[in-house]
Enzyme design. Structure first.
Site, PDB file in Angstrom:
ATOM      1  N   GLN A  75       0.833  -1.216   0.000  1.00 21.52           N
ATOM      2  CA  GLN A  75       0.000   0.000   0.000  1.00 21.52           C
ATOM      3  C   GLN A  75       0.862   1.258   0.000  1.00 21.52           C
ATOM      4  OE1 GLN A  75      -3.140   0.583  -0.491  1.00 21.52           O
ATOM      5  NE2 GLN A  75      -3.802  -1.535  -0.610  1.00 21.52           N
ATOM      6  N   SER A  76       1.958   1.220  -0.726  1.00 27.89           N
ATOM      7  CA  SER A  76       2.874   2.364  -0.751  1.00 27.89           C
ATOM      8  C   SER A  76       2.222   3.615  -1.348  1.00 27.89           C
ATOM      9  CB  SER A  76       4.099   1.992  -1.588  1.00 27.89           C
ATOM     10  OG  SER A  76       4.874   3.142  -1.859  1.00 27.89           O
ATOM     11  N   ASN A  77       2.212   4.684  -0.558  1.00 33.77           N
ATOM     12  CA  ASN A  77       1.746   5.976  -1.067  1.00 33.77           C
ATOM     13  C   ASN A  77       2.734   6.529  -2.091  1.00 33.77           C
ATOM     14  OD1 ASN A  77      -0.576   6.261   0.732  1.00 33.77           O
ATOM     15  ND2 ASN A  77       0.945   6.477   2.359  1.00 33.77           N
ATOM     16  N   ALA A  79       4.654   4.740  -4.171  1.00 34.42           N
ATOM     17  CA  ALA A  79       4.486   4.039  -5.448  1.00 34.42           C
ATOM     18  C   ALA A  79       3.267   4.584  -6.192  1.00 34.42           C
ATOM     19  CB  ALA A  79       4.345   2.533  -5.199  1.00 34.42           C
TER      20      ALA A  79
END
Ligand SMILES: *Cc1c(COP(=O)(O)O)cnc(C)c1O
Length: 335
Positions: A75-77, A79
């Site tokens: 859930q990388s912001n 990325a």
């Protein structure tokens, strides 16, 4: 204060972000709380990462690279911001996303992953063990693309590099202009507080606070790892930034507080979630359970134990809403 050696920047974010004083939340916490709304740097790509990407993507475009490669948690912001901005600029994005189970990963579509997919990013799932080798994995991918005649630009985890840190040097310059215009009483703060996950924000804020007289200290609230780890990471990023722009002053001191990080990265506690709910009810501000909610909770503890009571605090709201929406079910105890 601007410098001839400040690196080139693309104008991607909607700036300046507001500087707000949520009064009821401030009095509940017992600090003079000011919030820098970097959750509102833009639309779906909002958050702190876009400020770093203004510098990183400027370099990618300057080099003529057609693809960007980066990495992060599922859930990388970072990325997600990279995927959307790459689409906006006509670049291709390759994302290495860390998952606990490779077999189940392709079914994940919630939160940031939905936005990554909508933006057309190429997602490659990797395990936590592979993730430790992320720099080599991304360098190999870059070499493979080069062999096909595609030049790619590798962006470090979280955009946290010497160059990425300029995003928050610039953000502190923006706060300086707001203070000079009479906002927030026109006076510097006692401390700047924010969530810390890969160190680039802390490095840029510490340099920017010194360059622009924003506050004499930074309190970086770790959301994973520990203080010793981040102190090393932040010091390295600061040193790299000062090589890029030798006119940058010595940074103000950064204290890394790891007391509110919870059990693990992206794993929150009932106390974090209760405070996220209370803050939303008192201010309409929505903090996320992976980053900004942990940092707010840590600040709240420090106000309660007296160490920051009545201090003039600038809290940087770094965003993270898609990550909260991806974890909706864990909020059933507070909603
Ligand atoms: C990445 C991120 C942070 C942490 O910033 P770093 O520069 O990686 O330390 C804080 N909040 C949110 C919402 C983030 O996405």
């Amino acid at each position: 204060m601007t410098s001839l050696s400040r690196p080139p920047r693309l104008r991607l974010a909607h700036l300046p972000t507001p500087l707000e004083h949520p009064e009821r939340l401030a009095s509940a916490m017992g600090v003079e709380l000011w919030v820098k709304r970097d959750d509102a740097t833009l639309g779906p790509e909002a958050g702190n990462k876009i400020r770093k990407l203004e510098f990183l993507l400027a370099e990618a475009i300057d080099r003529g690279d057609s693809t960007v490669i980066t990495c992060g948690g599922i859930q990388s912001n970072h990325a997600r911001a990279t995927a959307l901005l790459a689409a906006r600029l006509g670049l291709r994005a390759v994302l290495y996303l860390r998952v606990s189970d490779l077999a189940e990963a392709p079914a994940i579509i919630a939160g940031n992953v939905l936005l990554d997919r909508l933006a057309g990013a190429e997602i490659r799932f990797i395990t936590a063990e592979q993730y430790r080798d992320r720099e080599r994995i991304m360098a190999d991918a870059q070499a493979q693309l080069a062999a096909q005649g595609r030049s790619a630009y590798v962006i470090a985890e979280g955009g946290s590099s010497g160059l990425g840190a300029f995003g928050y040097v610039h953000a502190m310059e923006e706060v300086r202009a707001q203070l000079d215009a009479g906002e927030a009483g026109g006076r510097p703060f006692d401390v700047v507080v924010h969530a810390c996950g890969s160190g680039g924000t802390a490095a840029g804020v510490a340099l920017g606070c010194a360059a622009h007289g924003i506050a004499p200290q930074v309190l970086a609230m770790a959301v994973c790892d520990d203080s010793a780890y981040f102190e090393g990471v932040i010091a390295r990023i600061i040193a790299d930034a000062r090589v890029i722009d030798p006119s940058l002053p010595e940074p103000v001191p950064v204290t890394v507080d790891d007391a509110a990080k919870g059990p693990a990265y992206a794993v929150s506690t009932p106390k974090h979630r209760a405070r996220i709910a209370e803050a939303a009810r008192l201010s309409g501000l929505v903090f996320d359970p992976v980053y900004s909610g942990k940092a707010l909770s840590g600040l709240w503890d420090r106000a309660a134990d007296g160490s920051l009571r009545n201090k003039r605090v600038l809290f940087i709201h770094t965003g993270g809403l898609p990550g909260l929406l991806a974890q909706a079910e864990i909020f059933s105890d507070v909603c």
